[in-house]
Design a protein around this motif. Sequence first.
Motif, PDB file in Angstrom:
ATOM      1  N   MET A   1       0.843  -1.188   0.000  1.00  0.00           N
ATOM      2  CA  MET A   1       0.000   0.000   0.000  1.00  0.00           C
ATOM      3  C   MET A   1       0.879   1.240   0.000  1.00  0.00           C
ATOM      4  N   ASP A   2       0.405   2.276  -0.663  1.00  0.00           N
ATOM      5  CA  ASP A   2       1.185   3.502  -0.805  1.00  0.00           C
ATOM      6  C   ASP A   2       0.281   4.692  -0.509  1.00  0.00           C
ATOM      7  N   GLY A   3       0.728   5.577   0.364  1.00  0.00           N
ATOM      8  CA  GLY A   3      -0.063   6.764   0.655  1.00  0.00           C
ATOM      9  C   GLY A   3       0.364   7.425   1.947  1.00  0.00           C
ATOM     10  N   ILE A   4      -0.377   8.470   2.322  1.00  0.00           N
ATOM     11  CA  ILE A   4      -0.094   9.250   3.518  1.00  0.00           C
ATOM     12  C   ILE A   4      -1.161   8.948   4.562  1.00  0.00           C
ATOM     13  N   LEU A   5      -0.724   8.561   5.749  1.00  0.00           N
ATOM     14  CA  LEU A   5      -1.630   8.198   6.831  1.00  0.00           C
ATOM     15  C   LEU A   5      -1.489   9.203   7.972  1.00  0.00           C
ATOM     16  N   PRO A   6      -2.500  10.033   8.211  1.00  0.00           N
ATOM     17  CA  PRO A   6      -2.438  10.950   9.355  1.00  0.00           C
ATOM     18  C   PRO A   6      -2.777  10.202  10.649  1.00  0.00           C
ATOM     19  N   VAL A   7      -1.802  10.106  11.534  1.00  0.00           N
ATOM     20  CA  VAL A   7      -1.941   9.346  12.776  1.00  0.00           C
ATOM     21  C   VAL A   7      -2.008  10.291  13.965  1.00  0.00           C
ATOM     22  N   TYR A   8      -2.775   9.904  14.981  1.00  0.00           N
ATOM     23  CA  TYR A   8      -2.751  10.624  16.254  1.00  0.00           C
ATOM     24  C   TYR A   8      -1.686   9.989  17.134  1.00  0.00           C
ATOM     25  N   LYS A   9      -0.677  10.790  17.541  1.00  0.00           N
ATOM     26  CA  LYS A   9       0.354  10.301  18.450  1.00  0.00           C
ATOM     27  C   LYS A   9       0.003  10.735  19.862  1.00  0.00           C
ATOM     28  N   PRO A  10      -0.232   9.776  20.763  1.00  0.00           N
ATOM     29  CA  PRO A  10      -0.560  10.147  22.135  1.00  0.00           C
ATOM     30  C   PRO A  10       0.679  10.501  22.947  1.00  0.00           C
ATOM     31  N   VAL A  11       0.476  11.149  24.067  1.00  0.00           N
ATOM     32  CA  VAL A  11       1.568  11.415  25.000  1.00  0.00           C
ATOM     33  C   VAL A  11       2.132  10.078  25.480  1.00  0.00           C
ATOM     34  N   GLY A  12       3.449   9.997  25.566  1.00  0.00           N
ATOM     35  CA  GLY A  12       4.097   8.782  26.046  1.00  0.00           C
ATOM     36  C   GLY A  12       4.725   7.957  24.945  1.00  0.00           C
ATOM     37  N   MET A  13       4.266   8.106  23.712  1.00  0.00           N
ATOM     38  CA  MET A  13       4.859   7.406  22.577  1.00  0.00           C
ATOM     39  C   MET A  13       5.830   8.318  21.850  1.00  0.00           C
ATOM     40  N   THR A  14       6.888   7.738  21.304  1.00  0.00           N
ATOM     41  CA  THR A  14       7.769   8.484  20.424  1.00  0.00           C
ATOM     42  C   THR A  14       7.265   8.323  18.989  1.00  0.00           C
TER      43      THR A  14
ATOM     44  N   ARG B   1       2.175  -5.279   8.768  1.00  0.00           N
ATOM     45  CA  ARG B   1       3.111  -6.265   8.227  1.00  0.00           C
ATOM     46  C   ARG B   1       3.895  -5.707   7.035  1.00  0.00           C
ATOM     47  N   MET B   2       4.362  -4.491   7.177  1.00  0.00           N
ATOM     48  CA  MET B   2       5.176  -3.883   6.120  1.00  0.00           C
ATOM     49  C   MET B   2       6.325  -3.103   6.748  1.00  0.00           C
ATOM     50  N   LYS B   3       7.426  -2.971   6.015  1.00  0.00           N
ATOM     51  CA  LYS B   3       8.620  -2.328   6.542  1.00  0.00           C
ATOM     52  C   LYS B   3       8.802  -0.900   6.060  1.00  0.00           C
ATOM     53  N   LYS B   4       8.348  -0.606   4.848  1.00  0.00           N
ATOM     54  CA  LYS B   4       8.643   0.692   4.250  1.00  0.00           C
ATOM     55  C   LYS B   4       7.669   1.750   4.767  1.00  0.00           C
ATOM     56  N   ILE B   5       8.003   2.297   5.923  1.00  0.00           N
ATOM     57  CA  ILE B   5       7.170   3.292   6.595  1.00  0.00           C
ATOM     58  C   ILE B   5       8.077   4.368   7.174  1.00  0.00           C
ATOM     59  N   GLY B   6       7.691   5.620   7.037  1.00  0.00           N
ATOM     60  CA  GLY B   6       8.470   6.719   7.602  1.00  0.00           C
ATOM     61  C   GLY B   6       7.568   7.803   8.133  1.00  0.00           C
ATOM     62  N   HIS B   7       8.076   8.594   9.081  1.00  0.00           N
ATOM     63  CA  HIS B   7       7.277   9.697   9.619  1.00  0.00           C
ATOM     64  C   HIS B   7       7.812  11.036   9.126  1.00  0.00           C
ATOM     65  N   SER B   8       7.004  12.071   9.311  1.00  0.00           N
ATOM     66  CA  SER B   8       7.319  13.376   8.714  1.00  0.00           C
ATOM     67  C   SER B   8       7.808  14.393   9.726  1.00  0.00           C
ATOM     68  N   GLY B   9       8.505  13.960  10.743  1.00  0.00           N
ATOM     69  CA  GLY B   9       9.020  14.908  11.719  1.00  0.00           C
ATOM     70  C   GLY B   9       8.731  14.454  13.131  1.00  0.00           C
ATOM     71  N   THR B  10       9.737  14.505  13.974  1.00  0.00           N
ATOM     72  CA  THR B  10       9.624  13.972  15.321  1.00  0.00           C
ATOM     73  C   THR B  10       8.730  14.821  16.212  1.00  0.00           C
ATOM     74  N   LEU B  11       7.870  14.129  16.978  1.00  0.00           N
ATOM     75  CA  LEU B  11       7.132  14.752  18.071  1.00  0.00           C
ATOM     76  C   LEU B  11       7.688  14.195  19.371  1.00  0.00           C
ATOM     77  N   ASP B  12       8.021  15.063  20.318  1.00  0.00           N
ATOM     78  CA  ASP B  12       8.548  14.603  21.597  1.00  0.00           C
ATOM     79  C   ASP B  12       7.526  13.707  22.299  1.00  0.00           C
ATOM     80  N   PRO B  13       7.988  12.789  23.155  1.00  0.00           N
ATOM     81  CA  PRO B  13       7.056  11.906  23.868  1.00  0.00           C
ATOM     82  C   PRO B  13       5.995  12.644  24.674  1.00  0.00           C
ATOM     83  N   SER B  14       6.321  13.827  25.187  1.00  0.00           N
ATOM     84  CA  SER B  14       5.358  14.579  26.007  1.00  0.00           C
ATOM     85  C   SER B  14       4.356  15.374  25.175  1.00  0.00           C
TER      86      SER B  14
END
Length: 304
Positions: free
Chosen positions: A1-14, A27-40
């Motif tokens: 699958m190919d596309g952009i997935l907007p995810v909600y990152k909760p506090v506590g997760m990196t 079950r796929m490896k080719k995944i990347g994020h668009s910029g780090t959000l701090d755990p807090s």
Amino acid sequence: MDGILPVYKPVGMTSADVVSKLRYLLRMKKIGHSGTLDPSVDGVLPIALGAATKAVPALMDLGKVYTGEVTVGFATETEDLDGAEVERVSLPAPFTPAAIDAAMATLTGTITQIPPMYSAVKVNGRRLYDYARHGETVERPKRTATIYAFARTAEPVFDAVTGTQRVRFMARVSKGTYIRTLAVDLGRALGVPAVMSQLTRTQSGGFTLAQTLDLRDLDRETAPAAVAAVLRPIETVFEDVPQHALTPAEWAMVQDGRALTLPLSAPRVLLMHADVLKAVYEQAGPVYRPAIMFLANTGSEIGD
């Protein structure tokens, strides 16, 4: 699958935790994020799946919107509540809303920031947080950021017992902006130490909180359908870039990475084959040449 997935990152997760969980769920490896959000920090974290990982730089170029809280009266080593306190000045009286607004106004437009020591910026091949954790100091590179809006969203709250004041805010900023540092800079503009005491990213990559997928209640059985419901095509990233439907002859040329002559005058164009983005070409004199190739892109629909 190919596309952009907007995810909600909760506090506590990196951000890396989110990627790891998606790799397990889908079950796929080719995944990347668009910029780090701090755990807090919680909020919108756009994720690139499959061929969309090539669009991550363009995704990161899009602006971001945050809501949060600055507490003035003390400072920490990390510029947020995760670090040890390093300075405190008890406020004898609250700052007026007008004084706070005036200080915020000085921090809008193009500004220069120095990244926090506890950040992922690399200096001489090492992350700043690595220097900080080992008690080492290093000269930090200055960065330019654009603050499109920085404003209060509520009346400031003064605590006479602790001598601190809390300010709720909204900030609309360019990529590379450190909101923690913006909080500290607000305190500096008021003449007192300050810290970012809460932060939520409400918009990133053109996606809002309402459009995000919360991964916490998903498993391998429910994840594919849940992802399919919100997964967006790669071209979503390229705002206001015109599209061109390839002819069979042009498609053959694109597959060979060859330049094209197109009836367009835009600096960039999205090349579509069977309604699927296959390449981004850029104008180079009288022709268009490859900038980003998505030949493996099959679209945003979930497969088997």
